[in-house]
Scaffold this motif. Structure first.
Motif, PDB file in Angstrom:
ATOM      1  N   GLU A  85      16.245  12.984  19.671  1.00  0.00           N
ATOM      2  CA  GLU A  85      17.624  13.346  19.971  1.00  0.00           C
ATOM      3  C   GLU A  85      18.206  14.348  18.968  1.00  0.00           C
ATOM      4  OE1 GLU A  85      18.022   9.309  17.760  1.00  0.00           O
ATOM      5  OE2 GLU A  85      16.525  10.405  18.875  1.00  0.00           O
ATOM      6  N   PHE A  86      17.484  14.556  17.864  1.00  0.00           N
ATOM      7  CA  PHE A  86      17.943  15.519  16.861  1.00  0.00           C
ATOM      8  C   PHE A  86      16.999  16.717  16.710  1.00  0.00           C
ATOM      9  CE2 PHE A  86      19.933  11.482  15.452  1.00  0.00           C
ATOM     10  CZ  PHE A  86      21.252  11.863  15.613  1.00  0.00           C
ATOM     11  N   HIS A  87      15.995  16.831  17.565  1.00  0.00           N
ATOM     12  CA  HIS A  87      15.057  17.955  17.474  1.00  0.00           C
ATOM     13  C   HIS A  87      15.756  19.301  17.582  1.00  0.00           C
ATOM     14  CE1 HIS A  87      11.006  15.777  18.403  1.00  0.00           C
ATOM     15  NE2 HIS A  87      11.576  15.346  17.314  1.00  0.00           N
ATOM     16  N   ASP A  88      16.860  19.355  18.316  1.00  0.00           N
ATOM     17  CA  ASP A  88      17.578  20.633  18.470  1.00  0.00           C
ATOM     18  C   ASP A  88      18.178  21.106  17.146  1.00  0.00           C
ATOM     19  OD1 ASP A  88      19.356  18.292  18.899  1.00  0.00           O
ATOM     20  OD2 ASP A  88      20.920  19.827  19.090  1.00  0.00           O
ATOM     21  N   LEU A  89      18.268  20.234  16.155  1.00  0.00           N
ATOM     22  CA  LEU A  89      18.831  20.596  14.854  1.00  0.00           C
ATOM     23  C   LEU A  89      17.785  21.135  13.889  1.00  0.00           C
ATOM     24  CD1 LEU A  89      21.226  17.573  14.243  1.00  0.00           C
ATOM     25  CD2 LEU A  89      21.785  19.820  15.195  1.00  0.00           C
ATOM     26  N   LEU A  90      16.522  20.952  14.220  1.00  0.00           N
ATOM     27  CA  LEU A  90      15.454  21.355  13.292  1.00  0.00           C
ATOM     28  C   LEU A  90      15.386  22.872  13.180  1.00  0.00           C
ATOM     29  CD1 LEU A  90      13.260  20.238  11.463  1.00  0.00           C
ATOM     30  CD2 LEU A  90      11.713  20.297  13.417  1.00  0.00           C
ATOM     31  N   ASN A  91      15.428  23.335  11.958  1.00  0.00           N
ATOM     32  CA  ASN A  91      15.381  24.762  11.668  1.00  0.00           C
ATOM     33  C   ASN A  91      14.001  25.150  11.190  1.00  0.00           C
ATOM     34  OD1 ASN A  91      16.366  27.340  11.434  1.00  0.00           O
ATOM     35  ND2 ASN A  91      17.434  26.943   9.531  1.00  0.00           N
TER      36      ASN A  91
END
Length: 91
Positions: A85-91
């Motif tokens: 659910e937080f993969h979109d935040l990975l830079n």
């Protein structure tokens, strides 16, 4: 659910206190990212889920600020990889 994670801007770290003990994540804010340099939990908090709760709060803060997370810390990197659910935040 409100996060118990607080932003200690003077110390450049996010903190979670439980029973008088701290879990923290040292960070650096860059233009569009939150660089997580180190995550640590006091010995009495290890294995209690405190670091997980801390990282969830950090991710929620990053999302609210419109930032990506750059995890330099192995724990932070592994945590984000485990939480889709937080993969979109990975830079």
């Amino acid at each position: 659910m409100g996060s118990a994670v607080r932003d200690n801007t003077a110390g450049h770290r996010f903190e979670l206190e439980r029973n008088g003990h701290l879990a923290f994540a040292n960070y650096e804010r860059r233009s569009s990212s939150l660089v997580i340099r180190h995550v640590e939990a006091a010995v009495p908090l290890r294995g209690t889920g405190a670091a997980d709760e801390l990282m969830r709060g950090v991710a929620e803060i990053a999302r609210a600020e419109g930032r990506k997370i750059t995890p330099l810390c192995g724990y932070a990197h592994a945590w984000i990889r485990r939480h889709k659910e937080f993969h979109d935040l990975l830079n």
